[in-house]
Design an enzyme around this catalytic site. Structure first.
Site, PDB file in Angstrom:
ATOM      1  N   GLU A  44       0.840  -1.208   0.000  1.00 42.43           N
ATOM      2  CA  GLU A  44       0.000   0.000   0.000  1.00 42.43           C
ATOM      3  C   GLU A  44       0.873   1.256   0.000  1.00 42.43           C
ATOM      4  O   GLU A  44       1.903   1.307   0.661  1.00 42.43           O
ATOM      5  CB  GLU A  44      -0.884   0.000   1.252  1.00 42.43           C
ATOM      6  N   TYR A  54      -6.851   7.074  -0.293  1.00 42.58           N
ATOM      7  CA  TYR A  54      -7.627   8.224  -0.752  1.00 42.58           C
ATOM      8  C   TYR A  54      -7.789   9.135   0.453  1.00 42.58           C
ATOM      9  O   TYR A  54      -8.232   8.688   1.521  1.00 42.58           O
ATOM     10  CB  TYR A  54      -8.982   7.691  -1.221  1.00 42.58           C
ATOM     11  N   ALA A  89      -9.006  11.747   3.289  1.00 40.73           N
ATOM     12  CA  ALA A  89     -10.324  11.983   3.876  1.00 40.73           C
ATOM     13  C   ALA A  89     -11.009  13.142   3.152  1.00 40.73           C
ATOM     14  O   ALA A  89     -10.397  14.190   2.940  1.00 40.73           O
ATOM     15  CB  ALA A  89     -10.179  12.292   5.356  1.00 40.73           C
ATOM     16  N   ASP A 140     -14.080   8.749   7.045  1.00 40.05           N
ATOM     17  CA  ASP A 140     -14.537   9.413   8.274  1.00 40.05           C
ATOM     18  C   ASP A 140     -14.984  10.819   7.929  1.00 40.05           C
ATOM     19  O   ASP A 140     -14.387  11.478   7.063  1.00 40.05           O
ATOM     20  CB  ASP A 140     -13.408   9.430   9.312  1.00 40.05           C
ATOM     21  N   GLN A 178      -8.295  -4.507   8.343  1.00 35.36           N
ATOM     22  CA  GLN A 178      -7.489  -3.560   9.110  1.00 35.36           C
ATOM     23  C   GLN A 178      -6.298  -4.330   9.680  1.00 35.36           C
ATOM     24  O   GLN A 178      -6.347  -5.558   9.807  1.00 35.36           O
ATOM     25  CB  GLN A 178      -8.370  -3.032  10.258  1.00 35.36           C
TER      26      GLN A 178
HETATM   27  P1  FAD Z   1     -18.707   1.148   6.541  1.00 31.31           P
HETATM   28  O1  FAD Z   1     -18.599  -0.169   5.849  1.00 31.31           O
HETATM   29  O2  FAD Z   1     -19.801   2.052   6.130  1.00 31.31           O
HETATM   30  O3  FAD Z   1     -18.763   0.843   8.114  1.00 31.31           O
HETATM   31  C1  FAD Z   1     -18.776   1.887   9.078  1.00 31.31           C
HETATM   32  C2  FAD Z   1     -19.649   1.473  10.264  1.00 31.31           C
HETATM   33  O4  FAD Z   1     -21.014   1.360   9.838  1.00 31.31           O
HETATM   34  C3  FAD Z   1     -19.280   0.125  10.861  1.00 31.31           C
HETATM   35  O5  FAD Z   1     -19.530   0.191  12.246  1.00 31.31           O
HETATM   36  C4  FAD Z   1     -20.227  -0.853  10.177  1.00 31.31           C
HETATM   37  O6  FAD Z   1     -20.490  -2.006  10.973  1.00 31.31           O
HETATM   38  C5  FAD Z   1     -21.486  -0.006  10.009  1.00 31.31           C
HETATM   39  N1  FAD Z   1     -22.208  -0.337   8.766  1.00 31.31           N
HETATM   40  C6  FAD Z   1     -21.677  -0.697   7.565  1.00 31.31           C
HETATM   41  N2  FAD Z   1     -22.630  -0.818   6.628  1.00 31.31           N
HETATM   42  C7  FAD Z   1     -23.791  -0.512   7.257  1.00 31.31           C
HETATM   43  C8  FAD Z   1     -25.138  -0.430   6.817  1.00 31.31           C
HETATM   44  N3  FAD Z   1     -25.454  -0.666   5.532  1.00 31.31           N
HETATM   45  N4  FAD Z   1     -26.089  -0.047   7.718  1.00 31.31           N
HETATM   46  C9  FAD Z   1     -25.756   0.218   8.995  1.00 31.31           C
HETATM   47  N5  FAD Z   1     -24.482   0.160   9.473  1.00 31.31           N
HETATM   48  C10 FAD Z   1     -23.522  -0.211   8.611  1.00 31.31           C
HETATM   49  N6  FAD Z   1     -10.116   5.823   4.968  1.00 31.31           N
HETATM   50  C11 FAD Z   1      -9.864   6.797   4.041  1.00 31.31           C
HETATM   51  O7  FAD Z   1     -10.320   7.935   4.213  1.00 31.31           O
HETATM   52  N7  FAD Z   1      -9.092   6.548   2.921  1.00 31.31           N
HETATM   53  C12 FAD Z   1      -8.579   5.316   2.676  1.00 31.31           C
HETATM   54  O8  FAD Z   1      -7.893   5.124   1.663  1.00 31.31           O
HETATM   55  C13 FAD Z   1      -8.841   4.261   3.610  1.00 31.31           C
HETATM   56  N8  FAD Z   1      -8.389   2.999   3.398  1.00 31.31           N
HETATM   57  C14 FAD Z   1      -8.728   1.993   4.272  1.00 31.31           C
HETATM   58  C15 FAD Z   1      -8.317   0.669   3.987  1.00 31.31           C
HETATM   59  C16 FAD Z   1      -8.624  -0.368   4.860  1.00 31.31           C
HETATM   60  C17 FAD Z   1      -8.187  -1.777   4.526  1.00 31.31           C
HETATM   61  C18 FAD Z   1      -9.339  -0.091   6.059  1.00 31.31           C
HETATM   62  C19 FAD Z   1      -9.643  -1.207   7.021  1.00 31.31           C
HETATM   63  C20 FAD Z   1      -9.765   1.196   6.342  1.00 31.31           C
HETATM   64  C21 FAD Z   1      -9.472   2.253   5.459  1.00 31.31           C
HETATM   65  N9  FAD Z   1      -9.901   3.575   5.696  1.00 31.31           N
HETATM   66  C22 FAD Z   1      -9.631   4.574   4.766  1.00 31.31           C
HETATM   67  C23 FAD Z   1     -10.614   3.902   6.935  1.00 31.31           C
HETATM   68  C24 FAD Z   1     -12.152   3.834   6.774  1.00 31.31           C
HETATM   69  O9  FAD Z   1     -12.586   4.852   5.899  1.00 31.31           O
HETATM   70  C25 FAD Z   1     -12.744   4.044   8.183  1.00 31.31           C
HETATM   71  O10 FAD Z   1     -12.450   2.944   8.989  1.00 31.31           O
HETATM   72  C26 FAD Z   1     -14.230   4.384   8.232  1.00 31.31           C
HETATM   73  O11 FAD Z   1     -14.549   4.774   9.588  1.00 31.31           O
HETATM   74  C27 FAD Z   1     -15.169   3.223   7.902  1.00 31.31           C
HETATM   75  O12 FAD Z   1     -15.108   2.921   6.584  1.00 31.31           O
HETATM   76  P2  FAD Z   1     -15.851   1.593   6.009  1.00 31.31           P
HETATM   77  O13 FAD Z   1     -15.669   1.619   4.560  1.00 31.31           O
HETATM   78  O14 FAD Z   1     -15.434   0.397   6.755  1.00 31.31           O
HETATM   79  O15 FAD Z   1     -17.363   1.985   6.413  1.00 31.31           O
END
Ligand code: FAD
Length: 287
Positions: free
Chosen positions: A17, A49, A51, A109, A175
């Site tokens: 990455e 990407y 925030a 976030d 993660q």
């Molecule tokens: P979601 O999948 O939307 O989950 C967020 C929360 O909502 C969780 O508690 C989940 O259980 C809940 N949830 C999910 N779907 C639903 C639904 N349909 N209805 C109700 N609740 C739901 N951030 C960046 O800004 N740029 C990056 O490049 C980046 N890369 C990352 C790469 C990896 C491998 C990981 C693990 C994280 C990365 N992040 C990145 C951080 C990520 O954006 C944050 O962790 C963010 O808080 C959650 O993103 P998510 O896509 O998991 O969200």
């Protein structure tokens, strides 16, 4: 190449990455680091990407360079928290034009001061569905072996993952975690919930201990005693910490492959020397 094809056809994959520069001024130095990492012939390189999409154009440019100039498959991260339908369509159009076919769809976030009531996309699952509707992309999502900090329970968290998969998510990337048993237990729970898409294990080589305890506390990540001892003993000695951090990550990776995990992703974060050491440590293992 679509990552789904890669995961189907290759027994052990290793990817790295990188993150894009915050401004155009940093482009050359990031590009140089990325080219050195690409020269290690990873199976793919993912590009984070910023925030709120602050440096989205630079992220896309780095991903395009990885494919065009380095001949390596890029995985472009894309977070949707502040996106509109129009901005998503525009970004996907740019990725298509650059022949980038793999996207890690994230929620991101909420940036400070942003009005949450104006959100078009509330969850990554919304973005996964939108991307799938807009083109022939291979789409991944994030998952959290120790749970996402916003989830009330691991069962709720896995329900969120299930919604991503139902929306069309093709694979997951975890993660970071520092105890492989956490991943193995999590994989059983995913299977139990009927989730059987490929899961890529995300490994972070901790080479500079600054902030790692705070980051882990904020993200709900466990630090095993064995790893804490390393931080305590070598945290003030940069050269020793780097060596120990790479050795710890290598040991985790070897254990993962030995236990049937096929895909490992290293959070190399623009450090070609760290990526190279890990690649060398695995030279006969992933040959
Ligand atoms: P979601 O999948 O939307 O989950 C967020 C929360 O909502 C969780 O508690 C989940 O259980 C809940 N949830 C999910 N779907 C639903 C639904 N349909 N209805 C109700 N609740 C739901 N951030 C960046 O800004 N740029 C990056 O490049 C980046 N890369 C990352 C790469 C990896 C491998 C990981 C693990 C994280 C990365 N992040 C990145 C951080 C990520 O954006 C944050 O962790 C963010 O808080 C959650 O993103 P998510 O896509 O998991 O969200």
């Amino acid at each position: 190449m679509k990552l789904t094809e890669l995961f189907k056809n290759k027994k052990s994959t290793l990817s790295f990455e990188v993150f894009p520069p915050k401004t155009g001024d940093g482009f050359e130095s990031v590009s140089e680091a990325v080219k050195k990492i690409a020269a290690l012939s990873p199976d793919y390189i993912s590009v984070t990407y910023g925030a709120g999409g602050s440096n989205a154009g630079l992220a896309a440019a780095i991903a395009a360079e990885i494919r065009r100039d380095c001949g390596v498959t890029p995985l472009a991260h894309f977070s949707c928290i502040t996106s509109t339908k129009e901005s998503v369509a525009e970004y996907l159009g740019g990725l298509k034009a650059n022949k980038i076919e793999n996207i890690l769809a994230l929620r991101g976030d909420l940036p400070a001061g942003f009005d949450a009531s104006t959100l078009t996309y509330r969850h990554a699952s919304d973005l996964v569905a939108e991307i799938k509707a807009q083109g022939d992309f291979c789409v991944g999502g994030a998952c959290y072996p120790e749970g996402h900090p916003e989830s009330p329970s691991q069962a709720d968290d896995i329900e969120g993952i299930r919604r991503k998969v139902e929306a069309g998510c093709d694979f997951l990337t975890t993660q970071m975690f520092f105890d492989n048993n956490i991943l193995y237990n999590y994989l059983f729970k995913l299977l139990d919930a009927g989730i059987s898409i490929p899961v890529v294990a995300g490994i972070m080589p901790v080479t500079t201990p600054k902030n790692i305890r705070r980051i882990c506390a904020l993200s709900g990540l466990s630090l095993p005693p064995r790893f804490k001892m390393i931080l305590d003993r070598y945290g003030d000695n940069p050269a020793a910490m780097k060596q120990a951090g790479i050795a710890y990550a290598t040991e985790q990776i070897i254990d993962l492959y030995a236990n049937g995990i096929h895909a490992v992703h290293v959070y190399a974060m623009n450090k070609p020397d760290v990526a190279e050491k890990i690649r060398d440590n695995l030279s006969a293992i992933i040959a």
